[in-house]
Scaffold this motif. Structure first.
Motif, PDB file in Angstrom:
ATOM      1  N   LEU A 193       2.825 -15.678  19.289  1.00 51.54           N
ATOM      2  CA  LEU A 193       3.237 -14.284  19.116  1.00 51.54           C
ATOM      3  C   LEU A 193       2.366 -13.390  19.984  1.00 51.54           C
ATOM      4  N   PRO A 194       2.957 -12.631  20.921  1.00 51.26           N
ATOM      5  CA  PRO A 194       2.162 -11.738  21.778  1.00 51.26           C
ATOM      6  C   PRO A 194       1.455 -10.656  20.957  1.00 51.26           C
ATOM      7  N   GLY A 195       0.193 -10.384  21.293  1.00 52.10           N
ATOM      8  CA  GLY A 195      -0.545  -9.298  20.656  1.00 52.10           C
ATOM      9  C   GLY A 195      -1.075  -9.584  19.275  1.00 52.10           C
ATOM     10  N   ALA A 196      -0.853 -10.799  18.762  1.00 53.37           N
ATOM     11  CA  ALA A 196      -1.346 -11.123  17.417  1.00 53.37           C
ATOM     12  C   ALA A 196      -2.881 -11.201  17.446  1.00 53.37           C
ATOM     13  N   PRO A 197      -3.553 -10.836  16.351  1.00 50.68           N
ATOM     14  CA  PRO A 197      -2.984 -10.482  15.042  1.00 50.68           C
ATOM     15  C   PRO A 197      -2.610  -9.007  14.881  1.00 50.68           C
ATOM     16  N   VAL A 198      -2.835  -8.173  15.912  1.00 51.03           N
ATOM     17  CA  VAL A 198      -2.538  -6.739  15.786  1.00 51.03           C
ATOM     18  C   VAL A 198      -1.058  -6.522  15.503  1.00 51.03           C
ATOM     19  N   THR A 199      -0.193  -7.200  16.264  1.00 53.38           N
ATOM     20  CA  THR A 199       1.242  -7.024  16.055  1.00 53.38           C
ATOM     21  C   THR A 199       1.671  -7.518  14.672  1.00 53.38           C
ATOM     22  N   THR A 200       1.023  -8.558  14.181  1.00 55.52           N
ATOM     23  CA  THR A 200       1.340  -9.069  12.844  1.00 55.52           C
ATOM     24  C   THR A 200       1.017  -8.018  11.781  1.00 55.52           C
ATOM     25  N   TRP A 201      -0.154  -7.384  11.903  1.00 57.08           N
ATOM     26  CA  TRP A 201      -0.548  -6.347  10.945  1.00 57.08           C
ATOM     27  C   TRP A 201       0.368  -5.126  11.043  1.00 57.08           C
ATOM     28  N   LEU A 202       0.787  -4.761  12.249  1.00 59.37           N
ATOM     29  CA  LEU A 202       1.687  -3.611  12.416  1.00 59.37           C
ATOM     30  C   LEU A 202       3.032  -3.878  11.745  1.00 59.37           C
ATOM     31  N   ALA A 203       3.536  -5.092  11.885  1.00 62.08           N
ATOM     32  CA  ALA A 203       4.800  -5.443  11.234  1.00 62.08           C
ATOM     33  C   ALA A 203       4.657  -5.407   9.715  1.00 62.08           C
ATOM     34  N   LEU A 204       3.519  -5.878   9.195  1.00 59.51           N
ATOM     35  CA  LEU A 204       3.272  -5.800   7.754  1.00 59.51           C
ATOM     36  C   LEU A 204       3.218  -4.350   7.281  1.00 59.51           C
ATOM     37  N   ALA A 205       2.599  -3.478   8.075  1.00 62.84           N
ATOM     38  CA  ALA A 205       2.519  -2.056   7.728  1.00 62.84           C
ATOM     39  C   ALA A 205       3.911  -1.434   7.701  1.00 62.84           C
ATOM     40  N   PHE A 206       4.766  -1.836   8.629  1.00 66.74           N
ATOM     41  CA  PHE A 206       6.135  -1.325   8.650  1.00 66.74           C
ATOM     42  C   PHE A 206       6.888  -1.721   7.387  1.00 66.74           C
ATOM     43  N   LEU A 207       6.763  -2.986   6.981  1.00 65.42           N
ATOM     44  CA  LEU A 207       7.422  -3.444   5.749  1.00 65.42           C
ATOM     45  C   LEU A 207       6.897  -2.680   4.538  1.00 65.42           C
ATOM     46  N   ALA A 208       5.591  -2.407   4.511  1.00 66.45           N
ATOM     47  CA  ALA A 208       5.006  -1.642   3.405  1.00 66.45           C
ATOM     48  C   ALA A 208       5.576  -0.229   3.373  1.00 66.45           C
ATOM     49  N   LEU A 209       5.792   0.374   4.541  1.00 63.77           N
ATOM     50  CA  LEU A 209       6.387   1.713   4.610  1.00 63.77           C
ATOM     51  C   LEU A 209       7.780   1.723   4.004  1.00 63.77           C
ATOM     52  N   VAL A 210       8.570   0.709   4.300  1.00 62.45           N
ATOM     53  CA  VAL A 210       9.928   0.648   3.754  1.00 62.45           C
ATOM     54  C   VAL A 210       9.893   0.526   2.232  1.00 62.45           C
ATOM     55  N   VAL A 211       8.937  -0.237   1.706  1.00 64.84           N
ATOM     56  CA  VAL A 211       8.804  -0.354   0.246  1.00 64.84           C
ATOM     57  C   VAL A 211       8.511   1.006  -0.372  1.00 64.84           C
ATOM     58  N   VAL A 212       7.630   1.789   0.248  1.00 65.03           N
ATOM     59  CA  VAL A 212       7.318   3.132  -0.248  1.00 65.03           C
ATOM     60  C   VAL A 212       8.574   4.008  -0.218  1.00 65.03           C
ATOM     61  N   LEU A 213       9.355   3.895   0.850  1.00 64.38           N
ATOM     62  CA  LEU A 213      10.565   4.714   0.989  1.00 64.38           C
ATOM     63  C   LEU A 213      11.609   4.368  -0.067  1.00 64.38           C
ATOM     64  N   LEU A 214      11.569   3.140  -0.568  1.00 64.55           N
ATOM     65  CA  LEU A 214      12.528   2.747  -1.599  1.00 64.55           C
ATOM     66  C   LEU A 214      12.392   3.590  -2.865  1.00 64.55           C
ATOM     67  N   PHE A 215      11.181   4.117  -3.115  1.00 64.26           N
ATOM     68  CA  PHE A 215      10.969   4.942  -4.295  1.00 64.26           C
ATOM     69  C   PHE A 215      11.760   6.250  -4.224  1.00 64.26           C
ATOM     70  N   LEU A 216      12.207   6.633  -3.044  1.00 72.41           N
ATOM     71  CA  LEU A 216      12.793   7.954  -2.835  1.00 72.41           C
ATOM     72  C   LEU A 216      14.307   7.983  -2.922  1.00 72.41           C
ATOM     73  N   THR A 217      14.964   6.834  -3.132  1.00 78.12           N
ATOM     74  CA  THR A 217      16.418   6.808  -3.271  1.00 78.12           C
ATOM     75  C   THR A 217      16.800   6.112  -4.567  1.00 78.12           C
ATOM     76  N   GLU A 218      17.974   6.465  -5.094  1.00 80.13           N
ATOM     77  CA  GLU A 218      18.423   5.878  -6.363  1.00 80.13           C
ATOM     78  C   GLU A 218      18.613   4.376  -6.239  1.00 80.13           C
ATOM     79  N   SER A 219      19.308   3.941  -5.174  1.00 76.49           N
ATOM     80  CA  SER A 219      19.526   2.510  -5.004  1.00 76.49           C
ATOM     81  C   SER A 219      18.210   1.785  -4.726  1.00 76.49           C
ATOM     82  N   GLY A 220      17.278   2.470  -4.023  1.00 78.39           N
ATOM     83  CA  GLY A 220      15.970   1.878  -3.752  1.00 78.39           C
ATOM     84  C   GLY A 220      15.169   1.683  -5.018  1.00 78.39           C
ATOM     85  N   ARG A 221      15.206   2.684  -5.899  1.00 82.80           N
ATOM     86  CA  ARG A 221      14.486   2.553  -7.182  1.00 82.80           C
ATOM     87  C   ARG A 221      15.096   1.436  -8.022  1.00 82.80           C
ATOM     88  N   THR A 222      16.420   1.307  -7.940  1.00 79.26           N
ATOM     89  CA  THR A 222      17.071   0.195  -8.639  1.00 79.26           C
ATOM     90  C   THR A 222      16.555  -1.137  -8.113  1.00 79.26           C
TER      91      THR A 222
END
Length: 470
Positions: A414-443
């Protein structure tokens, strides 16, 4: 070097023609089939159907959302590719979690990925019912049940039949999207058809790139991620692929091109041909844009293509869930009967059990046909975020062991690892936080929390049963 380390080295040195002896699968997926499975995994109802509501919510900014999410997906797939070239195995996600993070991680990853595809297949048979309603006045749940039964039967016959079905499903989808892009370019350059004011300025002239604000654009990431569910399916095929290291590497390398063409390219054309305000939730933007162009029969043809996309995804769902249940069974983390293979090397018990659970999707269509797709996709999204996150964490652990000289380095890194790996993990964490803000996400989060408790209790029961039988 410890005995366990020697075992890991031995696993890493498996040839392309070899696989774990206990798998017992037939290598019936040739390179041509694997390539089309990889392409088909990147094209599903999340794009064809779910993009309508996403366009309504985010406008042209949806293109940027697909692009950013696509970069994260590419990092995840390259991380998976590095693990697969280290040791290609069927049921790879659970296998790597077992190896690098322990038994509970493998247990949770395997069962969660199974749940993801069960939910995804439910979503696919849901929209299949809606696509059929374009032509016939049939209750969506009836179509959903018929589709599930047909795909279940096809998967029971042989892996080769699954592969051939997926090859032709994917061929139809790819041909349709390329044709739509070329047709849209023709509308924009030559001006044929009846679309109202087709111009690339539609991408920014009607309220700007972020017409509903930057915050609303972030919230569509949940829908966007669901559209990418399936790209990781090539990892599940490793145990049944001929020349897995070579074939899987090629499939992953073409991912940026597929994302650029099928997602970004298609949306750029759609939102140039017609203003984003002409699309809405519950209607496929692909069908809508052809109706607006006014080409006779084109909208019906595209609707047929969208139906094949749903069939393709359901086909993949039944395939992957049967294999994942068998992997869990081989580890003693699911009932022993689930590891049985038919005379054609098909895990028929696992496939049957998965299809039986998928019938819940038919019930959801009866109870809440209007909200079925939104609820089911949100549940699938939280599950795939967990699985993708586990792939990234396994990659970090693998790289750490390589650095300490405990494991051989892969030649597909994987190019740029482990930095790119951590950035991808941070992106997934952001999406989890965003799920709290919608009805279907909270479900989804509530269901995800319930699933986590269920998995924890299941593992506790498993370990206690193991102690009593030891």
């Amino acid at each position: 070097m410890t005995a366990s380390d020697r075992q890991l080295h031995a696993g890493a040195e498996l040839s392309d023609s070899a696989g774990p002896a206990e798998e017992g699968y037939a290598r019936g997926l040739n390179p041509r089939t694997i390539q089309m499975i990889a392409i088909g995994g990147a094209i599903g109802t999340g794009l064809f159907y779910g993009a309508g509501g996403a366009i309504e919510q985010a406008g042209p900014a949806l293109i940027l959302a697909y692009l950013v999410a696509g970069l994260a997906i590419f990092v995840i797939m390259r991380a998976l590719g590095e693990l697969l070239t280290y040791r290609p195995v069927s049921g790879s996600f659970a296998e790597y979690a077992h190896e690098f993070l322990g038994r509970f991680a493998g247990f949770a990853t395997g069962w969660s990925y199974w749940a993801v595809w069960v939910a995804t297949c439910m979503a696919e048979i849901t929209v299949a019912g809606k696509y059929v309603q374009y032509w016939f006045d049939i209750e969506a749940w009836i179509t959903a049940l018929v589709v599930l039964a047909v795909m279940f039967g096809a998967n029971l016959i042989s892996v080769r039949l699954f592969g051939e079905g997926e090859f032709w499903f994917s061929t139809i989808k790819v041909t349709a999207i390329i044709g739509m892009i070329l047709l849209g370019i023709g509308v924009l350059t030559i001006g044929f058809g009846h679309a109202a004011d087709p111009t690339v300025t539609n991408l920014w002239a009607d309220g700007g790139v972020f017409p509903n604000g930057f915050g609303q654009s972030l919230l569509v990431l949940q829908i966007v991620l669901f559209a990418y569910v399936g790209v990781e399916l090539v990892g599940v095929t490793a145990g049944e692929a001929r020349e897995p290291r070579k074939t899987l590497r090629k499939a992953i390398n073409t991912l940026p091109f597929r994302i650029g063409l099928f997602y970004v390219g298609a949306l750029v054309v759609i939102l140039s041909v017609s203003s984003w305000r002409n699309f809405e939730e519950g209607k496929s933007p692909f069908v809508e844009v052809f109706q607006q162009i006014g080409i006779p029969g084109a909208a019906g043809l595209i609707n047929f293509v969208l139906l094949t996309a749903a069939l393709s995804s359901c086909n993949s769902g039944i395939y992957s869930t049967g294999r994942m249940l068998r992997t869990l069974s081989l580890h003693g983390e699911a009932p022993g009967a689930l590891n049985k293979l038919s005379s054609r090397a098909v895990p028929y018990v696992g496939i049957s059990a998965s299809a039986a659970v998928m019938v819940i999707g038919v019930v959801v269509n009866v109870i809440s046909p209007d909200k079925a797709f939104a609820y089911i996709t949100s549940v699938s999204t939280i599950g795939i975020i967990f699985v993708w996150g586990m792939i990234l964490v396994c990659h970090l652990v693998y790289r750490g062991r390589v650095k300490r000289g405990l494991l051989p380095a892969s030649d597909y890194r994987l190019p740029g690892a482990p930095v790119t790996t951590w950035l991808a993990l941070a992106f997934l964490a952001l999406v989890v936080v965003l799920l709290f803000l919608t009805e279907s996400g909270r479900t989804a989060l509530v269901v995800g929390a319930g699933w986590a408790v269920l998995v924890g209790l299941g593992y506790l029961a498993l370990t206690r049963l193991g102690k009593r039988t030891a």
